[in-house]
Design a protein around this motif. Structure first.
Motif, PDB file in Angstrom:
ATOM      1  N   GLY A   1      -0.469  37.557  30.976  1.00  0.00           N
ATOM      2  CA  GLY A   1      -0.956  37.247  29.627  1.00  0.00           C
ATOM      3  C   GLY A   1      -0.154  36.136  28.976  1.00  0.00           C
ATOM      4  O   GLY A   1      -0.712  35.253  28.318  1.00  0.00           O
ATOM      5  N   VAL A   2       1.149  36.162  29.146  1.00  0.00           N
ATOM      6  CA  VAL A   2       2.002  35.111  28.592  1.00  0.00           C
ATOM      7  C   VAL A   2       1.689  33.774  29.260  1.00  0.00           C
ATOM      8  O   VAL A   2       1.575  32.745  28.592  1.00  0.00           O
ATOM      9  N   LEU A   3       1.518  33.787  30.584  1.00  0.00           N
ATOM     10  CA  LEU A   3       1.167  32.555  31.287  1.00  0.00           C
ATOM     11  C   LEU A   3      -0.184  32.022  30.805  1.00  0.00           C
ATOM     12  O   LEU A   3      -0.352  30.818  30.594  1.00  0.00           O
ATOM     13  N   PHE A   4      -1.154  32.912  30.619  1.00  0.00           N
ATOM     14  CA  PHE A   4      -2.459  32.507  30.111  1.00  0.00           C
ATOM     15  C   PHE A   4      -2.327  31.905  28.715  1.00  0.00           C
ATOM     16  O   PHE A   4      -2.928  30.871  28.414  1.00  0.00           O
ATOM     17  N   GLU A   5      -1.538  32.537  27.878  1.00  0.00           N
ATOM     18  CA  GLU A   5      -1.325  32.032  26.521  1.00  0.00           C
ATOM     19  C   GLU A   5      -0.717  30.628  26.547  1.00  0.00           C
ATOM     20  O   GLU A   5      -1.154  29.737  25.801  1.00  0.00           O
ATOM     21  N   MET A   6       0.254  30.409  27.422  1.00  0.00           N
ATOM     22  CA  MET A   6       0.888  29.098  27.540  1.00  0.00           C
ATOM     23  C   MET A   6      -0.143  28.053  27.968  1.00  0.00           C
ATOM     24  O   MET A   6      -0.170  26.936  27.439  1.00  0.00           O
TER      25      MET A   6
END
Length: 70
Positions: A41-46
């Motif tokens: 999720g963090v990677l997607f957000e980035m």
């Protein structure tokens, strides 16, 4: 204790090259472990924050197609 999950994930991947990031993503998906989802999720957000409008539209179209298969 104040846990900032986003920052912890970012700290874990700081300095990773493309190959290492791909391995991280592949491992998270292949393992199927729920605990890996926040990191993805963090990677997607980035990605999302830096994506062009065309890239966002492509991602949304792909997601709509995949969600439709559920």
């Amino acid at each position: 204790m104040d846990l900032n999950l986003r920052q912890a994930v970012k700290n874990n991947i700081a300095g990773h090259n493309e190959e290492q990031l791909e391995a991280t993503i592949a491992e998270a998906i292949q393992s199927g472990e729920e605990k890996m989802l926040p990191g993805l999720g963090v990677l997607f957000e980035m990605y999302w924050q830096q994506a062009s409008e065309d890239e966002k539209e492509t991602m949304l179209s792909t997601l709509e197609t995949e969600v439709g298969k559920l």
